[in-house]
Scaffold this motif. Sequence first.
Motif, PDB file in Angstrom:
ATOM      1  N   ALA A   1      23.989  -6.217 -79.455  1.00 31.74           N
ATOM      2  CA  ALA A   1      25.144  -6.992 -78.994  1.00 31.74           C
ATOM      3  C   ALA A   1      25.362  -6.809 -77.504  1.00 31.74           C
ATOM      4  O   ALA A   1      25.692  -7.769 -76.778  1.00 31.74           O
ATOM      5  CB  ALA A   1      26.390  -6.569 -79.776  1.00 31.74           C
ATOM      6  N   GLY A   2      25.179  -5.579 -77.022  1.00 31.95           N
ATOM      7  CA  GLY A   2      25.342  -5.346 -75.587  1.00 31.95           C
ATOM      8  C   GLY A   2      24.307  -6.081 -74.769  1.00 31.95           C
ATOM      9  O   GLY A   2      24.622  -6.620 -73.684  1.00 31.95           O
ATOM     10  N   ARG A   3      23.064  -6.121 -75.268  1.00 33.44           N
ATOM     11  CA  ARG A   3      22.014  -6.838 -74.541  1.00 33.44           C
ATOM     12  C   ARG A   3      22.315  -8.334 -74.515  1.00 33.44           C
ATOM     13  O   ARG A   3      22.168  -8.989 -73.470  1.00 33.44           O
ATOM     14  CB  ARG A   3      20.670  -6.562 -75.219  1.00 33.44           C
ATOM     15  N   VAL A   4      22.748  -8.891 -75.650  1.00 32.78           N
ATOM     16  CA  VAL A   4      23.082 -10.322 -75.696  1.00 32.78           C
ATOM     17  C   VAL A   4      24.274 -10.626 -74.784  1.00 32.78           C
ATOM     18  O   VAL A   4      24.280 -11.619 -74.035  1.00 32.78           O
ATOM     19  CB  VAL A   4      23.365 -10.749 -77.148  1.00 32.78           C
ATOM     20  N   GLN A   5      25.277  -9.759 -74.817  1.00 33.45           N
ATOM     21  CA  GLN A   5      26.436  -9.968 -73.952  1.00 33.45           C
ATOM     22  C   GLN A   5      26.042  -9.891 -72.481  1.00 33.45           C
ATOM     23  O   GLN A   5      26.552 -10.655 -71.633  1.00 33.45           O
ATOM     24  CB  GLN A   5      27.511  -8.919 -74.259  1.00 33.45           C
ATOM     25  N   GLY A   6      25.120  -8.990 -72.155  1.00 30.74           N
ATOM     26  CA  GLY A   6      24.645  -8.893 -70.785  1.00 30.74           C
ATOM     27  C   GLY A   6      23.931 -10.161 -70.337  1.00 30.74           C
ATOM     28  O   GLY A   6      24.066 -10.587 -69.176  1.00 30.74           O
ATOM     29  N   MET A   7      23.175 -10.754 -71.261  1.00 32.46           N
ATOM     30  CA  MET A   7      22.517 -12.023 -70.902  1.00 32.46           C
ATOM     31  C   MET A   7      23.533 -13.133 -70.747  1.00 32.46           C
ATOM     32  O   MET A   7      23.415 -13.986 -69.845  1.00 32.46           O
ATOM     33  CB  MET A   7      21.482 -12.384 -71.982  1.00 32.46           C
ATOM     34  N   LEU A   8      24.567 -13.158 -71.585  1.00 29.53           N
ATOM     35  CA  LEU A   8      25.611 -14.178 -71.454  1.00 29.53           C
ATOM     36  C   LEU A   8      26.378 -14.005 -70.150  1.00 29.53           C
ATOM     37  O   LEU A   8      26.783 -15.010 -69.505  1.00 29.53           O
ATOM     38  CB  LEU A   8      26.568 -14.098 -72.649  1.00 29.53           C
TER      39      LEU A   8
END
Length: 373
Positions: A173-180
Amino acid sequence: MSALALGVIFSIAFGMWLRFAIWDYSTTQQIPATIRPELEELRADPHHNEARLWELFQRYYDVRDFLPGIASRDWLWLASFIMISIPVVILGGLLASRSLSRQFSDVARAARRVAQGDFSVRAPSVPGAPAEIIKLAKDFNRMTAKLEQYEREIRVSSAVLAHELRTPLNAAAGRVQGMLDEVFPSDPQQLMLVKGQLDQLNRLVGDLHLLSLARAGQLAMEKSLFSVSSLVSERLEWASPQLAVANVITQVDVGPELMLLADRDRLGQVLSILIDNLIHYAAQGQCLEIKVSQCESALHLIVADRGPGVEDDQLTRIFDRFWRAESSRARPLGGTGLGLSIASAICDAHGGSISAYNREGGGLAIRMSIPYG
């Protein structure tokens, strides 16, 4: 109790025979020596001269010994033996039942403590108790050991499971949020990192599902006849890159003729778990020994290393879910702590067993036993 009853019956029969032998000998000795040969001959063939035989009996024997009915001396002797035997039977029964009663009492006492939630209790085996009752106590102890293991797993698994599930989920989730948020670029490399976390989560869920099926007795087994040597060679070949990196020297002792009827893929999974376990936690010993032997009823496979081993008080717990020793099996080394639990579940599903012990000179050995068929 059965042996006691048979012993009493044989004792009474022997007593009656002995009584008759003594009576007959004493009576015969009172007969004149000139008459004895004739009497012995007539007794050997009573129908040859019945009149003469009866005449000798009337002259030298007591007629009361030949009277029918309850007043006969034989009946009196039999009654005397029975009366003597009754207290012997009662005393012997009490002595024999003491160990039986103690064993039942110990099992009942332990059962009451289990009902109160104490799964650490064990019923001691009472010397002299019947083998069937001792087996009952041992089966009870195996049951309480399993209950203790399940209770321990339930107590610790909630927190551990939440941590194991949360870690990859938070990372993904943190990686996806970082990409967003455009902190990380939205490229295949970042997506592969996310996929790695999801794969780890999927493996954990799959392992838990396998253990749940095994505990419910629903783990499917596809048995076939296969060569144990080929299975060992196959799994070692799969692990050869990791073994080479860790500089682990492999020693294999397995006869090429050994065959086993079992689920090949499941037992291969167990072997891979044990090899992977060694690579992660005992590679410093630089030694992997695999030995396969057989007896009349089972095949035994031992995977041993020269690593740090395990504390003796932890040997019975290493097959618990999420178990890790504090020093040698720390979280940074990876894994979920379910590998040995899966190995134990697969062995149980085959009707076999798995155990661990520390080796002389250092290292850990894990012994797997699988019955034939």
